[in-house]
Scaffold this motif. Sequence first.
Motif, PDB file in Angstrom:
ATOM      1  N   GLY A  37      22.509 117.584 134.157  1.00  0.00           N
ATOM      2  CA  GLY A  37      23.158 116.541 134.957  1.00  0.00           C
ATOM      3  C   GLY A  37      23.078 115.186 134.276  1.00  0.00           C
ATOM      4  N   PHE A  38      23.442 114.173 135.026  1.00  0.00           N
ATOM      5  CA  PHE A  38      23.525 112.813 134.499  1.00  0.00           C
ATOM      6  C   PHE A  38      22.153 112.299 134.036  1.00  0.00           C
ATOM      7  N   VAL A  39      21.218 112.136 134.957  1.00  0.00           N
ATOM      8  CA  VAL A  39      19.904 111.593 134.588  1.00  0.00           C
ATOM      9  C   VAL A  39      19.152 112.583 133.693  1.00  0.00           C
ATOM     10  N   GLY A  40      19.193 113.875 134.100  1.00  0.00           N
ATOM     11  CA  GLY A  40      18.439 114.901 133.388  1.00  0.00           C
ATOM     12  C   GLY A  40      18.780 114.961 131.911  1.00  0.00           C
ATOM     13  N   VAL A  57      16.797 123.907 133.076  1.00  0.00           N
ATOM     14  CA  VAL A  57      17.132 124.903 134.100  1.00  0.00           C
ATOM     15  C   VAL A  57      18.193 124.275 134.988  1.00  0.00           C
ATOM     16  N   ASP A  58      19.365 124.869 135.021  1.00  0.00           N
ATOM     17  CA  ASP A  58      20.462 124.236 135.755  1.00  0.00           C
ATOM     18  C   ASP A  58      21.447 125.302 136.229  1.00  0.00           C
ATOM     19  N   ASN A  59      21.993 125.114 137.433  1.00  0.00           N
ATOM     20  CA  ASN A  59      23.004 126.073 137.919  1.00  0.00           C
ATOM     21  C   ASN A  59      24.429 125.539 137.716  1.00  0.00           C
ATOM     22  N   PHE A  61      26.038 123.184 139.122  1.00  0.00           N
ATOM     23  CA  PHE A  61      26.823 122.761 140.292  1.00  0.00           C
ATOM     24  C   PHE A  61      27.497 121.418 139.994  1.00  0.00           C
ATOM     25  N   THR A  62      26.714 120.452 139.565  1.00  0.00           N
ATOM     26  CA  THR A  62      27.302 119.174 139.143  1.00  0.00           C
ATOM     27  C   THR A  62      27.024 118.873 137.673  1.00  0.00           C
ATOM     28  N   GLY A  63      26.167 119.658 137.057  1.00  0.00           N
ATOM     29  CA  GLY A  63      25.830 119.427 135.654  1.00  0.00           C
ATOM     30  C   GLY A  63      26.869 120.053 134.725  1.00  0.00           C
ATOM     31  N   HIS A  82      20.279 128.901 135.912  1.00  0.00           N
ATOM     32  CA  HIS A  82      19.407 129.436 136.963  1.00  0.00           C
ATOM     33  C   HIS A  82      19.459 128.511 138.167  1.00  0.00           C
ATOM     34  N   ASP A  83      19.420 129.102 139.347  1.00  0.00           N
ATOM     35  CA  ASP A  83      19.392 128.325 140.581  1.00  0.00           C
ATOM     36  C   ASP A  83      17.943 128.231 141.048  1.00  0.00           C
ATOM     37  N   VAL A  84      17.449 127.005 141.222  1.00  0.00           N
ATOM     38  CA  VAL A  84      16.019 126.838 141.552  1.00  0.00           C
ATOM     39  C   VAL A  84      15.648 127.396 142.921  1.00  0.00           C
ATOM     40  N   HIS A  97      11.315 117.747 137.918  1.00  0.00           N
ATOM     41  CA  HIS A  97      12.162 118.455 138.881  1.00  0.00           C
ATOM     42  C   HIS A  97      13.267 117.530 139.396  1.00  0.00           C
ATOM     43  N   LEU A  98      14.448 117.672 138.791  1.00  0.00           N
ATOM     44  CA  LEU A  98      15.585 116.818 139.157  1.00  0.00           C
ATOM     45  C   LEU A  98      16.687 117.585 139.888  1.00  0.00           C
ATOM     46  N   ALA A  99      16.631 118.915 139.848  1.00  0.00           N
ATOM     47  CA  ALA A  99      17.762 119.701 140.362  1.00  0.00           C
ATOM     48  C   ALA A  99      18.050 119.376 141.819  1.00  0.00           C
ATOM     49  N   CYS A 257      20.932 116.048 155.220  1.00  0.00           N
ATOM     50  CA  CYS A 257      20.598 117.188 154.356  1.00  0.00           C
ATOM     51  C   CYS A 257      19.959 116.677 153.071  1.00  0.00           C
ATOM     52  N   TYR A 258      20.364 115.489 152.652  1.00  0.00           N
ATOM     53  CA  TYR A 258      19.828 114.906 151.423  1.00  0.00           C
ATOM     54  C   TYR A 258      18.536 114.149 151.700  1.00  0.00           C
ATOM     55  N   ASP A 259      18.583 113.167 152.636  1.00  0.00           N
ATOM     56  CA  ASP A 259      17.372 112.345 152.755  1.00  0.00           C
ATOM     57  C   ASP A 259      16.236 113.079 153.442  1.00  0.00           C
ATOM     58  N   GLY A 261      15.928 116.290 153.262  1.00  0.00           N
ATOM     59  CA  GLY A 261      15.553 117.259 152.231  1.00  0.00           C
ATOM     60  C   GLY A 261      14.552 116.654 151.261  1.00  0.00           C
ATOM     61  N   LYS A 262      14.821 115.431 150.827  1.00  0.00           N
ATOM     62  CA  LYS A 262      13.919 114.765 149.876  1.00  0.00           C
ATOM     63  C   LYS A 262      12.585 114.425 150.533  1.00  0.00           C
ATOM     64  N   ARG A 263      12.626 114.051 151.826  1.00  0.00           N
ATOM     65  CA  ARG A 263      11.368 113.788 152.528  1.00  0.00           C
ATOM     66  C   ARG A 263      10.506 115.047 152.549  1.00  0.00           C
ATOM     67  N   ASN A 287      19.779 103.485 143.113  1.00  0.00           N
ATOM     68  CA  ASN A 287      21.090 103.725 142.482  1.00  0.00           C
ATOM     69  C   ASN A 287      21.068 103.513 140.960  1.00  0.00           C
ATOM     70  N   THR A 288      21.477 104.540 140.259  1.00  0.00           N
ATOM     71  CA  THR A 288      21.433 104.521 138.797  1.00  0.00           C
ATOM     72  C   THR A 288      22.824 104.828 138.247  1.00  0.00           C
ATOM     73  N   TYR A 289      23.168 104.196 137.128  1.00  0.00           N
ATOM     74  CA  TYR A 289      24.502 104.401 136.542  1.00  0.00           C
ATOM     75  C   TYR A 289      24.365 104.502 135.034  1.00  0.00           C
TER      76      TYR A 289
HETATM   77  P1  NAD Z   1      23.478 115.123 138.925  1.00  0.00           P
HETATM   78  O1  NAD Z   1      24.279 115.731 140.023  1.00  0.00           O
HETATM   79  O2  NAD Z   1      24.193 114.602 137.738  1.00  0.00           O
HETATM   80  O3  NAD Z   1      22.356 116.124 138.428  1.00  0.00           O
HETATM   81  C1  NAD Z   1      21.771 117.106 139.246  1.00  0.00           C
HETATM   82  C2  NAD Z   1      21.667 118.379 138.427  1.00  0.00           C
HETATM   83  O4  NAD Z   1      21.017 119.392 139.213  1.00  0.00           O
HETATM   84  C3  NAD Z   1      23.023 118.937 138.027  1.00  0.00           C
HETATM   85  O5  NAD Z   1      23.002 119.285 136.662  1.00  0.00           O
HETATM   86  C4  NAD Z   1      23.179 120.162 138.908  1.00  0.00           C
HETATM   87  O6  NAD Z   1      23.999 121.146 138.330  1.00  0.00           O
HETATM   88  C5  NAD Z   1      21.742 120.607 139.081  1.00  0.00           C
HETATM   89  N1  NAD Z   1      21.498 121.384 140.300  1.00  0.00           N
HETATM   90  C6  NAD Z   1      21.864 121.093 141.568  1.00  0.00           C
HETATM   91  N2  NAD Z   1      21.441 122.057 142.401  1.00  0.00           N
HETATM   92  C7  NAD Z   1      20.771 122.968 141.652  1.00  0.00           C
HETATM   93  C8  NAD Z   1      20.114 124.193 141.945  1.00  0.00           C
HETATM   94  N3  NAD Z   1      20.055 124.664 143.185  1.00  0.00           N
HETATM   95  N4  NAD Z   1      19.540 124.865 140.918  1.00  0.00           N
HETATM   96  C9  NAD Z   1      19.611 124.403 139.639  1.00  0.00           C
HETATM   97  N5  NAD Z   1      20.229 123.259 139.302  1.00  0.00           N
HETATM   98  C10 NAD Z   1      20.803 122.553 140.304  1.00  0.00           C
HETATM   99  O7  NAD Z   1      22.602 113.969 139.618  1.00  0.00           O
HETATM  100  P2  NAD Z   1      21.657 112.867 138.951  1.00  0.00           P
HETATM  101  O8  NAD Z   1      22.219 111.561 139.310  1.00  0.00           O
HETATM  102  O9  NAD Z   1      21.383 113.184 137.545  1.00  0.00           O
HETATM  103  O10 NAD Z   1      20.328 113.069 139.827  1.00  0.00           O
HETATM  104  C11 NAD Z   1      19.179 113.701 139.328  1.00  0.00           C
HETATM  105  C12 NAD Z   1      18.069 113.600 140.364  1.00  0.00           C
HETATM  106  O11 NAD Z   1      17.755 112.235 140.625  1.00  0.00           O
HETATM  107  C13 NAD Z   1      18.417 114.234 141.700  1.00  0.00           C
HETATM  108  O12 NAD Z   1      17.294 114.912 142.200  1.00  0.00           O
HETATM  109  C14 NAD Z   1      18.742 113.055 142.565  1.00  0.00           C
HETATM  110  O13 NAD Z   1      18.495 113.333 143.923  1.00  0.00           O
HETATM  111  C15 NAD Z   1      17.815 111.995 142.016  1.00  0.00           C
HETATM  112  N6  NAD Z   1      18.341 110.651 142.288  1.00  0.00           N
HETATM  113  C16 NAD Z   1      19.407 110.168 141.581  1.00  0.00           C
HETATM  114  C17 NAD Z   1      19.903 108.898 141.883  1.00  0.00           C
HETATM  115  C18 NAD Z   1      21.072 108.304 141.134  1.00  0.00           C
HETATM  116  O14 NAD Z   1      21.463 107.182 141.438  1.00  0.00           O
HETATM  117  N7  NAD Z   1      21.640 108.983 140.156  1.00  0.00           N
HETATM  118  C19 NAD Z   1      19.317 108.142 142.907  1.00  0.00           C
HETATM  119  C20 NAD Z   1      18.245 108.688 143.611  1.00  0.00           C
HETATM  120  C21 NAD Z   1      17.761 109.931 143.291  1.00  0.00           C
END
Ligand code: NAD
Length: 431
Positions: A37-40, A57-59, A61-63, A82-84, A97-99, A257-259, A261-263, A287-289
């Motif tokens: 994904g983006f940050v990962g 390890v990535d499924n 979905f958005t990566g 792989h799906d975590v 753990h970013l997935a 589902c997100y907030d 979930g994270k809690r 927020n990250t860009y």
């Molecule tokens: P992103 O969507 O680019 O990356 C998430 C990655 O996780 C993707 O590659 C996606 O394919 C993978 N993924 C999703 N569900 C999965 C699953 N079930 N099994 C395996 N892989 C899975 O998002 P990002 O911006 O890179 O965010 C990374 C992390 O940082 C996330 O946990 C997000 O909640 C957290 N975060 C990001 C921001 C931001 O501004 N970007 C802000 C707060 C928190």
Amino acid sequence: KFYEPHVAAFGSMNSGGKIPLGLKRKGLRIVVTGGAGFVGSHLVDRLIERGDSVIVVDNFFTGRKENVMHHFKNPRFELIRHDVVEPLLLEVDQIYHLACPASPVHYKHNPVKTIKTNVVGTLNMLGLAKRVGARFLLTSTSEVYGDPLQHPQVETYWATSIQSLVNKLVQVSSAKAVRLTCARHEACVVKGLSVFVSSHGGVGGGGRLGMSLLTLDPIQDTRVKEPRNWRVINRPVHIFNFGQSKRVTGARGVRSCYDEGKRTAETLTMDYHRGAGVEVRIARIFNTYGPRMCIDDGRVVSNFVAQALRKEPLTVYGDGKQTRSFQYVSDLVEGLMRLMEGEHVGPFNLGNPGEFTMLELAQVVQETIDPNARIEFRPNTEDDPHKRKPDITKAKDLLGWEPKVSLRKGLPLMVSDFRQRIFGDHKEDST
Ligand code: NAD
Ligand code: UDP
Ligand code: UDP
């Protein structure tokens, strides 16, 4: 200082804690879930550069594979689809753990899957950390603060910020607040409203009508120990309408589902730490860009940049006066690595305290990409947080970290990557 790779990681049964000769490694073996994904993917770049071996390890979905394919020929890099949510057996020293889908468009797409990823996915990765003795870092989010009444947000928000909630009540009701204390907790009663607020952030209707209180701090145990000692002045008269803060006082909306979930992921992380002795770290990311953000993920920076490049109007939701603080991705990656290597569990806010309204952001995008870009106002979503800005004192003090890249410096760094992906212009470098 790097610690010794755990012996379990080598599957050794009787090495007496010593790593067999010849198996000693220079770098660490690190799993990055969500690493495509983006940050990962930016984190992976830094870890590989440092000399570590990285398993993504990535499924997907958005990566995207494109985010990491420049490492495909490197023997220190592995990519596993792989799906975590499913268990996974690996031998590693650290787990980032970013997935998790991070943008509203993606996490609302299948909310149940988002919750499963946060809960079951995090559980599996913690189980893995426990089995091999790896250090585990959770990427949580500023969304755990809801639509915050305290500004900027500190990590202890729900344990200490009751006064700000009371101030808000007083402001809205012009009532006089009365403060009560009970053991180590605080309660506040707003006269005439009979609302009490406990120091764990719960809000009740008062007296026997009191609603069951919510525990809103996933890190500390802030439950009220002696509920009978609470006194509520005035019998219940009104039930206070919390309006904007309903999301953090019980009602569950489409972002939950997100907030939530994270809690829960934070709670699980702390419970594995306390109960199983797993070494954990928690980051609350704001927020990250940067380059490699999903182009059509509906987030404000990616929307504005893509719109300006496509010569479409910049869509400002609501009146555009809501604020966010935007962090460039390299600053975040530095913060995550310092957190992982440091001695402190957290949670740590990782974000850039520079605060911008959406209109100001639109202006920076105009200055950077197209001064003639038009602005178009659109209705906002109901539960959009009004303000967000991190207090990063804790990360500064304990991790020696602070962001270095301002919005005006960082924004131009993502433009060529977006241009290339939108128009397929291969002349420019992507990162
Ligand atoms: P992103 O969507 O680019 O990356 C998430 C990655 O996780 C993707 O590659 C996606 O394919 C993978 N993924 C999703 N569900 C999965 C699953 N079930 N099994 C395996 N892989 C899975 O998002 P990002 O911006 O890179 O965010 C990374 C992390 O940082 C996330 O946990 C997000 O909640 C957290 N975060 C990001 C921001 C931001 O501004 N970007 C802000 C707060 C928190
Ligand atoms: N788990 C995993 N990889 C491992 C170890 C555990 O995916 O290397 C999963 C395991 O399947 C379980 C979860 O992590 O669903 C929690 O594991 P733990 O050992 O803590 O609990 P238990 O298996 O006893 O429920
Ligand atoms: N936003 C906007 N125009 C857009 C997309 C978002 O004005 O095209 C606003 C949105 O209403 C919110 C802010 O930008 O107030 C940040 O939204 P984003 O989805 O990027 O992040 P989050 O709400 O999760 O902080």
